[in-house]
Design an enzyme around this catalytic site. Structure first.
Site: not given
Length: 418
Positions: A195, A226, A250, A252-253, A260, A303, A309, A312
């Site tokens: 992370e 990654y 895409v 999810s969070n 972003r 994120n 960092y 994927e």
């Protein structure tokens, strides 16, 4: 992040012994609250024992912090708890403990097996995120031989390396098990985290505990990104899937405070963006690569923005789907350490989201200019790192290659947050 803790709440506050805790009882209710309507009973002076009991309940002894902070905050206690646990396990040893507090040099450890010889035993102290996994076949998958992986703590004394996953370490920090037997002199403790610093709490509490780091950071002791590009044995022709749509994302969070999301809201005012996941369309059968492959561009927005960092979102969601990644993460120079400069579009290349949208529309109408972003594919292929088998096997490889090298990570937070 799952909640921390697990204690019962019965431990006495710092500065009070167990005896003081066992003498306490719930404070009796005032007489007028128990009596109901009617004249109040005449006040009486409680016996000395009751006065002491009430004083102990209402006015506990002041809490003292070993680090000198009033109130003994959890931050301070967590550092001491981990340090004491590590010392009890023999991680630092007596001479190293003196070095830690007195600034003396650390003693050299007993030499490990020579490079390339013998079996390497790796112990996983916690399964990442509490999800048990089968044992990886390091020889078949990664051509790494002599690697024995286990999460069985009874094998602690045989392990050359012990892996601690940061998220689970933070989750279990208040319910640490009894310290393991004294650490074998040649054993290495490895801090493992994938992370970003923005999502890695309590790093400051882990100074001078671990020997090695394993992360996506290129300057980690064990570097596992990654993904990465590797050269093909011979050039190949470029074949792209049929593109019928323009821009996909895409996510999810969804967090309105993330850079972003703020950038997306400005960009969508000037160009159509299909959003999948938390605030958008459902992914057909959850297949990201297949869905994104119909798009010309993909928003590979991280994120949080930190050195190296690059997740994927670039390697799988964009590259594996043959979409041009539009990246928001570290700066362009950081990306160019890992991928060709003409393989992606950085949001920093444009003064505003409006100008980026104009450029994307230009590429949409100019096939030759668009295909230039795929020239690198004639010479390179994408490798997407497999979680977590590849990481565990890499530890075996690193232990064998390290030979007699030994060190302690003195300031984990300062390094990882830089």
């Amino acid at each position: 992040m799952a909640g921390r803790g697990g204690g019962t709440g019965t431990s006495p506050p710092p500065g009070q012994g167990v005896g003081a805790e066992t003498r306490r009882r719930p404070q009796p209710q005032p007489q007028h609250e128990l009596a109901g309507p009617g004249p109040a009973a005449a006040p009486r002076r409680p016996p000395r024992a009751e006065r002491r009991q009430r004083a102990a309940w209402m006015e506990p002894a002041p809490r003292r912090c070993p680090a000198g902070r009033p109130g003994c905050p959890r931050r301070c206690c967590r550092r001491l708890r981990w340090r004491r646990w590590a010392l009890a396990a023999g991680l630092l040893g007596a001479a190293a403990a003196l070095a830690l507090y007195a600034g003396l040099p650390e003693p050299a450890a007993e030499p490990r097996a020579a490079a390339g010889s013998g079996e390497v035993n790796v112990l996983l102290w916690w399964e990442p995120f509490g999800r048990p996994r089968g044992t990886a076949d390091c020889r078949r998958r990664y051509n790494i031989t002599g690697c024995r992986l286990s999460s069985n703590r009874s094998l602690y004394g045989e392990a050359q390396a012990v892996l601690f996953h940061h998220r689970d370490l933070v989750l279990h920090d208040q319910e640490l098990p009894q310290p393991p037997p004294p650490r074998p002199p040649r054993q290495l403790w490895v801090w493992m985290n994938f992370e970003s610093p923005s999502h890695s709490p309590d790093l400051w509490a882990l100074a001078s505990i671990f020997n090695w780091t394993m992360s996506y950071r290129r300057d980690s002791d064990i570097f596992v990104p990654y993904g990465y590009l590797y050269a093909l044995p011979a050039p190949r022709p470029l074949v792209l899937p049929r593109k019928t749509r323009l821009v996909a994302w895409v996510i999810s969070n969804w967090n309105e405070e993330h850079a972003r999301v703020r950038y997306y809201r400005q960009l969508k005012e000037h160009i159509a963006i299909d959003v999948y996941g938390a605030r958008g369309l459902a992914l057909p059968k959850g297949n990201v690569v297949e869905t994104v492959s119909a798009y010309k561009f993909y928003l590979a927005f991280e994120n949080s923005q930190h050195t190296d960092y690059i997740t994927e979102k670039l390697w799988r969601n964009a590259f594996a789907a043959s979409a041009v990644p539009i990246v928001l993460g570290p700066d362009r120079a950081n990306y160019e350490r890992f991928i060709p400069p003409d393989s992606f579009i950085h949001v920093d290349d444009f003064p505003s989201p409006r100008l980026l949208a104009i450029y994307l529309k230009f590429l949409d109408k100019n096939k030759a200019n668009y295909k230039k972003y795929f020239a690198w594919r004639k010479k390179y292929e994408v490798h997407i790192t497999s979680f977590w088998d590849e990481h565990f096997c890499k530890v075996c490889e690193a232990v064998r290659a390290a030979g007699n090298q030994i060190k302690t990570v003195q300031n984990l937070a300062s390094w990882f947050e830089s």
